[in-house]
Design an enzyme around this catalytic site. Structure first.
Site, PDB file in Angstrom:
ATOM      1  N   GLU A 173       1.008   8.540  -4.706  1.00 13.16           N
ATOM      2  CA  GLU A 173      -0.036   9.570  -4.658  1.00 13.16           C
ATOM      3  C   GLU A 173      -0.361  10.017  -3.226  1.00 13.16           C
ATOM      4  OE1 GLU A 173      -0.726   9.705  -7.974  1.00 13.16           O
ATOM      5  OE2 GLU A 173      -0.019   7.666  -8.369  1.00 13.16           O
TER       6      GLU A 173
ATOM      7  N   THR B 253      10.980   6.975  -8.962  1.00 13.20           N
ATOM      8  CA  THR B 253      10.320   6.276  -7.871  1.00 13.20           C
ATOM      9  C   THR B 253      11.307   5.438  -7.062  1.00 13.20           C
ATOM     10  OG1 THR B 253       9.894   4.411  -9.328  1.00 13.20           O
ATOM     11  CG2 THR B 253       8.182   6.101  -9.174  1.00 13.20           C
TER      12      THR B 253
ATOM     13  N   GLY C  36       7.517  12.166 -14.227  1.00 12.56           N
ATOM     14  CA  GLY C  36       6.302  11.905 -15.004  1.00 12.56           C
ATOM     15  C   GLY C  36       5.097  12.585 -14.384  1.00 12.56           C
TER      16      GLY C  36
ATOM     17  N   VAL D 186       3.273   4.488  -2.631  1.00 16.94           N
ATOM     18  CA  VAL D 186       3.466   5.792  -2.000  1.00 16.94           C
ATOM     19  C   VAL D 186       3.438   6.951  -2.994  1.00 16.94           C
ATOM     20  CG1 VAL D 186       4.748   4.919  -0.014  1.00 16.94           C
ATOM     21  CG2 VAL D 186       5.986   5.482  -2.117  1.00 16.94           C
TER      22      VAL D 186
ATOM     23  N   ALA E 120       5.112  -0.182  -7.485  1.00 13.93           N
ATOM     24  CA  ALA E 120       5.910  -0.974  -6.547  1.00 13.93           C
ATOM     25  C   ALA E 120       5.211  -2.283  -6.200  1.00 13.93           C
ATOM     26  CB  ALA E 120       6.176  -0.159  -5.281  1.00 13.93           C
TER      27      ALA E 120
END
Lengths: 743, 200, 334
Positions: A709, A472, A242, A707, A514
């Site tokens: 970015e 992710t 994405g 985590v 997350a």
């Protein structure tokens, strides 16, 4: 107590992904499938004068052609970031409602046919005559009409941030660095192009969508079509990347739904790679200027950070560039501003490290220049200025910057670096090293997040939340969270996601996924555990009867007294005796209030070594080290991968990635992966990632700061600073193309 | 013996022929001369050891034939123009791009896709290594990466990391799992279990 | 993609006859250019004649020295053929740097010679482009032309020829063997590439239906020390900003023979004849190299975004010649 959380377990979806069994959106098989293709405007501004669909209608296999003349009228879209939990169109404009053309690539017709090839071919036969109007597609063209934005991000953020007296402090500063930077536009280029398959059944709509937020797709389509949410279901099992391009809901999603309703059959709409450059947002072309005033001993006294960028005709969109520069360093006088040019592009959007991938490049390049100017080690300059509190005087929810910097320096071998530029050579290559601090805001503007846990009497559990897996590792991490919450072995827990019929969570964007999803999953799992513990202590036949629930723990599916592990029973024994075939509990988490009295940043440190061929102008990264303090790490294996990926995004941002408009036509210069260069394997050096572990009790129950970015932030600056160290040349434009670097 | 090993010898022994997944009696000649199109024609494609006869227009790419007609969706469409490598499959044992291959040109050749790599439930060593090394995130480029990686070991040009990196540069991973992809390839190489014939 | 008819040719004569009698037909070999451009709508063929079954894939040593490379030999097979690596390392290197492994397994040598330009305006199927739609103008002249050529350009087209291996082949005076409706012929490779001039849509002197059957490279001792350097933004999987084929014969410190050609900067694979002329007889020194490079690039015509290539190409030439000195065939006292 935690055993699964924090373990580097393999991805639970690994076997599906390595065997090709994982199904992505365009791979959903439905009976009587049809295929849609978009006809995109070739001019950047004007109107559709004539649209001749005659030849296209005559082509074999064509079932329908929709244009602005026959597309139903929709509700007005209003841009709002998907994390906010409302309808989240990527722009406040829906194409094909009128004859107007606002940007090249805007859909002007949709063709539906009985095969992919036939739809694509018929789309090429639609003949559109445009009445072209003058267009603005570059900052240069619109510079004179630039205006100061009031609010950004769909109104969520103020566009100006000011404290103290910047002008006076700047004038009085002992040392000043004042530099301007330019940035070409970036495109996400997830390898899976956006795709939507829509099917109607008895007035209800099911959408298979390649999205970072199924809930956002549901909310947006329902709002545009005026449908109750209960009649719109969105399913997404796997998403092929994405990076922000699937964070908002773009017109093709609703177009697929409309087309499916029109032909009365399922419609699969896959955008082409070329169309992805004009269909799902981009990081806007921008310029930034940062002036820093400091004392001779390296204390910041004034900062003025300005951004000028180009947006669409209908939205005041800019990546906010000052979220870090305004608070990372202690500086009494600060001003951040955003100015905009209205142009003929679609509304730009979130692109990995939105705002700060660029803003921190500017900040950390300027800090490097200041360090050089002052003769202070760049790392020490950061440590010296790092703020103890945020811009409002609130202490950080958790910090870790200095630890990241120090640990990174150790891993990288920073100590003893000769700061003199052009002091190392290896054959044709000059070698340089550079570093940067990294920080990224922790967003908390999501609504309440929900999950559900169900335990069967055989001791296996299904835990659900309506998120989606786009790389992710959320399926894996949430399995770990659920297992620990329930006190079950990992193998007994299945985490299910990808369907809006499940309890809803927000889009996984802004590194928030997350933290917020784990909060809901943890709440559901522990609620269910507590429910069963309560059953046990109340059950006269239980060995735990009458015990204080606070003294009880559950491990490996066995409920025991913490002090007397021999006293207890399994979930299964308890449930079967109590005639419970299963047990279920919802869980939810509401984020702290927006005015929570804490500074909210995730910190990290970036180091890079580059080789520069100064005659040819080529830069190659030789090694990279990143150390991050993202709160609790749910799964260090997948987290590390995400951080490595982010760092290599930073490499691409620094050296390769850029697109420019051809202002004559108002079209992008690059519309393929052959022209828009993303890093390939040979560009990627070995990357070292490590964590500084810290506890954060503010951001969410498990203290997860994310985590997604932070890995990218600061990398481009570290690389640029290394290029300066190698060559003595300061490149103030990204990407750092050969012609900018060569002597 | 895994499916890809079966298919390596399949067209030498008389393949089983399926028409839209139904058995039919006889095999077509390997590569009959023909003129056809633009309407669809029956095309015999041998994929992962099984021959399927499917009605395809000549313009249909091997990638679309696999994904849309044979429901073998492991091979991915990332660009449809030869710039990403997500569609990498083997034709006659060599890695190629399915998006730039017309399906009709693959008649009489052996096509192997990611679905044909594992031996039943047992993963190919490269598939295991990709999981262990976390050599993917979103997974969309992964089939192409693995088909390239196994071919690379077969080609014998994976001695150094630089060679691996160069030889894998036709497979873009936007999640940038590149270091982990190299680690997975090293792992299989060093265990001496790489290549097409590893699990045969 | 437009509807396509398909014919699988079993013989060369049949293939040539079919294509030459069908105006909107083309040969289909590896497909890496053809399928891409048909899908984009840039190539508008209705019939593709599959020539992959023709017996044209051999790589053979010629009796008098030199090499005959079948037109259907795949790039990877040629790059890794022992005699190519030994006799013409520059060809092998150019091939390996020319595309990804997958593309090199597909793309043929004949197809490589005929590959089309990567100019975004040519490929977008919308912008004015004299190569795609003669007479509509050249969008690159005043547009985004960083990747465009500075040598051999005209005011009608400045698109760069993308091939790497063709750069080596022009340096080595290869010849192209064809069979067409009018029979067989041999075309020196430099004549095979036409400058855009006023007719950028005509890239080769081939008749419609004329098929490349082989490429012959003459015996060339100097080529044994040849070298292909390619400079690009990305480390791999990208066309050249500039590339250099260099080969030297040096006797007593003087250059007795040189082969020098450039990629990434010419509208054709660019034989650097001016530089070569200046180098022959000159001392093999950095000064000679730089002077020759300057002479070659003196003719460059620059545009807004590609002006840096004039200097870049000179530095690349010097680098190429420098490195060729290491592998150069030396004679006499050094």
């Amino acid at each position: 107590m935690s055993s699964a959380i924090g373990s580097p377990i393999d991805r639970v979806d690994g076997p599906q992904k390595v065997t090709g069994a994982a199904r992505y959106t365009a791979e959903i098989v439905l009976p009587h499938m049809t295929y849609a293709a978009v006809v995109a405007a070739t001019v950047a501004s004007g109107r559709v004068a004539v649209i001749d669909t005659g030849r296209a209608r005559g082509a074999e296999g064509v079932l329908a052609i929709l244009t602005h003349e026959d597309l139903p009228k929709l509700a007005e879209p209003h841009l709002l970031p998907s994390l906010a939990g409302a309808a989240a169109p990527g722009q406040s404009f829906f194409p094909m409602q009128k004859d107007v053309v606002h940007y090249a690539g805007q859909p002007v017709a949709l063709v539906v046919a009985d095969s992919h090839e036939r739809a694509q071919y018929a789309a090429s036969l639609v003949e559109v005559t445009y009445e072209r109007a003058p267009s603005i597609t570059t900052i240069d063209e619109g510079r004179d009409a630039a205006y100061e934005a009031e609010r950004l991000f769909g109104g969520l953020l103020p566009a100006r941030d000011e404290r103290g007296d910047v002008d006076t402090a700047m004038a009085e500063a002992e040392v000043r660095v004042d530099v301007a930077y330019r940035f070409a536009a970036n495109h996400h280029n997830a390898i899976e192009p956006a795709a939507t398959t829509a099917v109607w059944d008895d007035g209800r709509l099911t959408i298979y969508d390649s999205t970072q937020g199924i809930r956002a797709s549901q909310l947006t389509v329902a709002q545009l079509l005026g449908m109750p949410l209960s009649d719109v279901r969105v399913i997404t099992h796997f998403v092929g990347g994405g990076f922000g391009s699937k964070a908002m809901v773009w017109p093709h999603v609703t177009l697929a739904a409309l087309a499916a309703r029109h032909v009365g059959r399922p419609v699969k709409l896959s955008l082409t790679r070329q169309q992805m450059f004009t269909s799902a947002g981009h990081r806007e072309e921008q310029e930034q200027q940062l002036a820093i005033g400091a004392t001779r001993d390296g204390r910041l006294t004034a900062m003025h950070h300005e951004k000028l960028s180009i947006t669409s005709p209908f939205d005041d969109w800019a990546e906010p560039a000052t979220g870090v520069s305004s608070q990372l360093y202690a500086c009494p006088n600060y001003r951040g501003e955003h100015r905009l040019v209205r142009g003929n592009t679609m509304t730009p959007t979130f692109t990995r490290g939105p705002g700060e991938a660029v803003g921190v490049f500017v900040l950390e390049t300027a800090m490097d220049e200041l360090a050089h100017e002052l003769g202070i080690d760049p790392l020490e300059l950061r440590v010296r200025n790092h703020a103890a509190v945020d811009g409002h005087g609130n202490p950080w929810s958790s910090d870790g910057l200095e630890e990241c910097l120090r640990h990174g320096a150790e891993l990288f071998g920073w100590a003893g670096r000769n700061p003199v530029p052009r002091s190392r050579r290896d054959g044709d290559w000059l070698i340089g090293t550079g570093m940067a601090a990294a920080a990224y805001p922790v967003p908390l503007f999501m609504p309440t997040q929900r999950a559900r846990a169900r335990l069967y009497a055989d001791g296996s559990a299904v835990v659900q939340a309506g998120t989606q897996e786009f790389g992710t590792g959320v399926l894996t991490a949430m399995t770990q969270v659920a297992a620990d919450g329930l006190g079950l072995p990992l193998g007994s827990v299945r985490f299910e996601a990808g369907d809006t019929d499940l309890p809803n969570v927000s889009s996984a964007v802004g590194s928030a996924g997350a933290g917020m999803i784990s909060a809901a999953v943890h709440a559901a799992a522990t609620a269910l555990r507590d429910q069963l513990v309560a059953t046990a202590v109340a059950d006269a036949d239980s060995p735990l009867h009458g015990a204080d629930p606070a003294t009880i723990e559950v491990r490996e599916g066995r409920i025991t007294q913490r002090e007397y592990p021999g006293v207890g029973e399994t979930y299964g024994e308890l449930m079967q005796r109590n005639r419970l075939a299963d047990a279920e509990a919802p869980g939810s988490w509401t984020p702290p209030p927006l005015d929570t009295p804490h500074g909210l940043l995730t910190f990290g440190a970036q180091f890079a070594e580059v080789a520069v061929d100064p005659e040819i102008g080529l830069v190659r990264a030789r090694r990279m080290v990143g150390v991050f303090a993202p709160g609790r790490v749910l799964n260090p294996k997948t987290a590390r991968s995400q951080l490595v990926g982010g760092m290599l995004w930073g490499l691409g941002q620094a050296l390769l990635e850029g697109n420019r408009m051809d202002p004559r036509h108002g079209r992008w210069g690059a519309t393929s992966l052959g022209e828009y260069l993303v890093p390939v394997n040979a560009d990627a050096p070995e990357v070292t990632v490590d964590f500084v572990e810290l506890t954060d009790t503010v951001v969410n129950p498990l203290g997860v700061k994310g985590v997604g970015e932070i890995g990218q932030v600061g990398v481009a600056a570290a690389i640029g600073n290394a290029v300066f160290h190698a060559t003595g040349r300061r490149v103030r434009e990204l990407p750092m193309a050969a012609e900018l670097v060569m002597d | 013996m895994p499916a890809w090993a079966v298919q390596l010898i399949a067209h030498h022994v008389r393949p089983k022929i399926m028409h839209n997944d139904q058995f039919v009696a006889t095999a077509p000649p390997d590569r009959p001369p023909l003129t056809s199109g633009p309407s669809s024609l029956p095309v015999a494609l041998t994929v992962n050891g099984s021959t399927h006869v499917v009605d395809l227009e000549p313009r249909v790419s091997l990638l679309d034939a696999l994904r849309e007609h044979l429901d073998l969706t492991g091979s991915k469409k990332g660009c449809d123009q030869g710039t990403c490598g997500a569609c990498t499959v083997w034709v006659d044992g060599r890695r190629v791009l399915a998006c730039l291959s017309l399906a009709v040109t693959c008649e009489g050749r052996s096509v192997t896709t990611i679905e044909g790599l594992a031996a039943g439930e047992e993963l190919h060593p490269m598939q295991r290594a990709f999981i262990e090394c976390d050599a993917f995130q979103c997974g969309y480029c992964t089939a192409g990466q693995i088909m390239s990686a196994v071919a690379l070991l077969e080609e014998g040009n994976a001695t150094t990391d630089a060679e691996i990196a160069e030889s894998m540069s036709g497979n873009i991973c936007r999640c940038a799992a590149y270091p982990n992809i190299r680690a997975a390839i090293r792992e299989v190489r060093d265990a001496g279990e790489g290549g097409h014939r590893a699990t045969a | 993609m437009r509807p396509l008819s398909y014919r699988r040719a079993a013989e060369i004569g049949e293939a040539v006859a079919t294509v030459s009698t069908e105006p909107t037909s083309a040969f289909l070999a590896g497909g890496t250019t053809e399928v891409d451009l048909v899908r984009l709508g840039v190539a508008r063929h209705d019939l593709l004649v599959d020539i992959n079954d023709l017996p044209l894939a051999d790589i053979e040593n010629l009796p008098g020295g030199g090499l005959r490379i079948g037109a259907l030999a795949r790039m990877n097979d040629v790059a890794r053929a022992a005699q190519v690596v030994e006799m013409y390392p520059g060809i092998a290197q150019a091939l390996l740097l020319g595309a990804s492994e997958q593309l090199r397994n597909m793309a043929t040598m004949g197809g490589n010679l005929c590959q089309r330009v990567r100019c975004a305006y040519f490929r977008d199927n919308v912008s004015p482009c004299n190569k795609r739609e003669p007479g509509t103008g050249c969008s690159a002249l005043d547009g985004q032309n960083r990747g465009h050529a500075i040598l051999g350009t005209s005011e009608h087209c400045i698109a760069t020829h993308p091939s790497d291996v063709a750069v080596a082949l022009v340096a080595f005076d290869a010849v192209v063997h064809t069979i067409g409706p009018s029979g067989a012929r041999i075309i020196p490779i430099e004549n095979f590439y036409l400058l855009p001039g006023r007719t950028p849509h005509i890239e080769h002197p081939l008749e419609h239906g004329e098929l490349i059957v082989a490429i012959e490279v003459p015996p060339l001792p100097v080529a044994r020390g040849s070298l292909y350097l390619k400079f690009r933004d990305r480390q791999s999987y990208e066309f050249a900003l500039v590339s250099v084929l260099s080969a030297l014969l040096v006797q007593d410190g003087r250059i007795t023979e040189v082969r020098l050609a450039l990629g990434g900067v010419g509208t054709t694979p660019w034989r650097a004849r001016r530089a070569e002329a200046q180098l022959v007889g000159a001392p093999a020194t950095a000064g000679s190299f730089a002077a020759a490079a300057a002479a070659e690039l003196d003719a460059a015509v620059l545009h807004e975004h590609n002006a840096f290539k004039q200097e870049l190409a000179q530095r690349a030439i010097v680098r190429g010649l420098d490195q060729a000195m290491v592998s150069a065939v030396h004679g006499g006292a050094r």
